[in-house]
Scaffold this motif. Sequence first.
Motif, PDB file in Angstrom:
ATOM      1  N   LEU A  57       4.784   8.981  -3.069  1.00 21.38           N
ATOM      2  CA  LEU A  57       4.879   8.195  -1.839  1.00 21.38           C
ATOM      3  C   LEU A  57       5.094   6.703  -2.088  1.00 21.38           C
ATOM      4  O   LEU A  57       5.802   6.031  -1.336  1.00 21.38           O
ATOM      5  N   GLU A  58       4.457   6.179  -3.136  1.00 15.65           N
ATOM      6  CA  GLU A  58       4.396   4.721  -3.329  1.00 15.65           C
ATOM      7  C   GLU A  58       5.751   4.027  -3.326  1.00 15.65           C
ATOM      8  O   GLU A  58       5.917   2.995  -2.670  1.00 15.65           O
ATOM      9  N   PRO A  59       6.776   4.510  -4.046  1.00 17.45           N
ATOM     10  CA  PRO A  59       8.055   3.786  -4.056  1.00 17.45           C
ATOM     11  C   PRO A  59       8.688   3.677  -2.670  1.00 17.45           C
ATOM     12  O   PRO A  59       9.336   2.666  -2.359  1.00 17.45           O
ATOM     13  N   PHE A  60       8.507   4.691  -1.825  1.00 15.01           N
ATOM     14  CA  PHE A  60       9.076   4.665  -0.480  1.00 15.01           C
ATOM     15  C   PHE A  60       8.300   3.711   0.420  1.00 15.01           C
ATOM     16  O   PHE A  60       8.879   2.906   1.149  1.00 15.01           O
ATOM     17  N   ILE A  61       6.977   3.792   0.358  1.00 19.40           N
ATOM     18  CA  ILE A  61       6.146   2.945   1.203  1.00 19.40           C
ATOM     19  C   ILE A  61       6.313   1.475   0.837  1.00 19.40           C
ATOM     20  O   ILE A  61       6.301   0.588   1.696  1.00 19.40           O
ATOM     21  N   ALA A  62       6.506   1.209  -0.448  1.00 20.13           N
ATOM     22  CA  ALA A  62       6.657  -0.179  -0.895  1.00 20.13           C
ATOM     23  C   ALA A  62       7.855  -0.881  -0.262  1.00 20.13           C
ATOM     24  O   ALA A  62       7.850  -2.104  -0.104  1.00 20.13           O
ATOM     25  N   LEU A  83      -2.477   6.154   2.285  1.00 20.13           N
ATOM     26  CA  LEU A  83      -1.855   5.328   1.255  1.00 20.13           C
ATOM     27  C   LEU A  83      -1.146   4.128   1.874  1.00 20.13           C
ATOM     28  O   LEU A  83      -1.214   3.012   1.333  1.00 20.13           O
ATOM     29  N   ALA A  84      -0.472   4.323   2.990  1.00 20.83           N
ATOM     30  CA  ALA A  84       0.197   3.193   3.645  1.00 20.83           C
ATOM     31  C   ALA A  84      -0.816   2.130   4.045  1.00 20.83           C
ATOM     32  O   ALA A  84      -0.583   0.927   3.855  1.00 20.83           O
ATOM     33  N   HIS A  85      -1.945   2.551   4.579  1.00 20.33           N
ATOM     34  CA  HIS A  85      -3.005   1.605   4.955  1.00 20.33           C
ATOM     35  C   HIS A  85      -3.526   0.870   3.724  1.00 20.33           C
ATOM     36  O   HIS A  85      -3.721  -0.355   3.744  1.00 20.33           O
ATOM     37  N   ARG A  86      -3.753   1.609   2.634  1.00 21.39           N
ATOM     38  CA  ARG A  86      -4.257   1.009   1.400  1.00 21.39           C
ATOM     39  C   ARG A  86      -3.281   0.001   0.817  1.00 21.39           C
ATOM     40  O   ARG A  86      -3.685  -1.009   0.223  1.00 21.39           O
TER      41      ARG A  86
END
Length: 322
Positions: A57-62, A83-86
Motif C-alpha cells: 500500500l505504501e508506495p500508492f498512498i505516498a 495506514l493512510a491515517h498513520r
Amino acid sequence: MIKILQIRQNMPGGTDTYCRGLEHLLSNDADCRVLPVTDIPQQPSRLLHYTYRDSDLEPFIAEADIVHVNGYTAQGTIDAMRLAHRMGKKVVYTAHFHPFCYLGHPLAGRLFFHLKMRPAIQRYADAVTTINNEDTRFFSALHHRVVQIPHWNNTVDSLSLPDVIHQPRCILFVGRIDDHVKGFRQLSALPEGQYDIHCVGNGDMPFERADITRHHHLSREELQLLYRQASLLVVPSKYEAFSFVTLEAMVHGTPVVMSDRVRIADYLDGIRGYAVYHYGDNRDFVDKVAKTIGAAVDRTAVCQRFDPQHIIRQYKQLYMML
C-alpha cells in the motif's frame, strides 16, 4: 492540486464502476485530480475477505493527499484506512453499503462491521460519503461528517442521443443472471409469449423460455442500442444501493420497473418514467410491467438531476474542505 487515491477490491462490479467513473470525472480538473484506478496487490482470506500488506500500500498512498477507501465487510478496507491515517493522509470512506439482512452471511457481516469496521471508520475516516437515504441515516449515527452524493449520468451527450426506437413488446434485463440478488427469476412471472425479453449478463440461466434472448460480451455501443430498443427495463433486485442500469435506461428514454429495494428511487420523485413494485410480489410485478411498458420518460429531468457537473462540484467541495 489535490491528488486523490482510490482504493477498492480488485474485481469488476458496482464499486469498480464507481471508482473508474470518479477518476474520469476528475481526471482533468485543475484543483482536484483522482489518480488512475490501480489494482493494488491483495492477500485473499476466507475469514477477512482480503487483506493488504503495508509494503504494497505504501508506495500508492505516498503519492496522494487524500485516500478514498471503498469497501464494506473486508479487512483490506481497514488496512487501507489505518495506514493512510498513520501516513498523515486525509481519509474519505465510502462503504457501498448493503443492510446486513441482504448480505450473504448477515450475522457474520453485522459482527465484523460493529467489532472491526465501525471503530476503524470512527478513528481513521475524516469523512464518509453515502449514495442513498438509508445508508446516510446509518452512517450519520456513527460519524460526524457524512456527505450524501448520488451517482451520476455518465452517458456522454445523453440529451443529443438519436431519437429512441422502442420496440413495443421489448423488455430488457441487465445484470448477472444467476446472482439471486439481481432477481432474474422474477421474470418467470411474466406471461410467456406476451413480451420479447432480452437479457444482458453472465451466469447460468435458472430457467429456459422461448421468449428470452441472451446477449453476451456486448460493446458499449451495442448495449446503448438495446437500451434504446427496449420499451422497458426491469430491475427486480433483492437490494441495490443505487442502480446504474436504471439511470442508463432512463437517460436513453426507456422506462423502468424496479423493486422497492432499489435505492435510486430516493432521487426520482417527480420524474416520469418509472414504477416500483413490492419485492417478490409476482402479481404486483406483472401489473406494473403491463402499466409501465412504453411509458414516456422525462429525459431532461433525469439528466439534470444526475448532472455530472453538479456531482463534480460536490466532490470537490468535500475534498477541498478536508
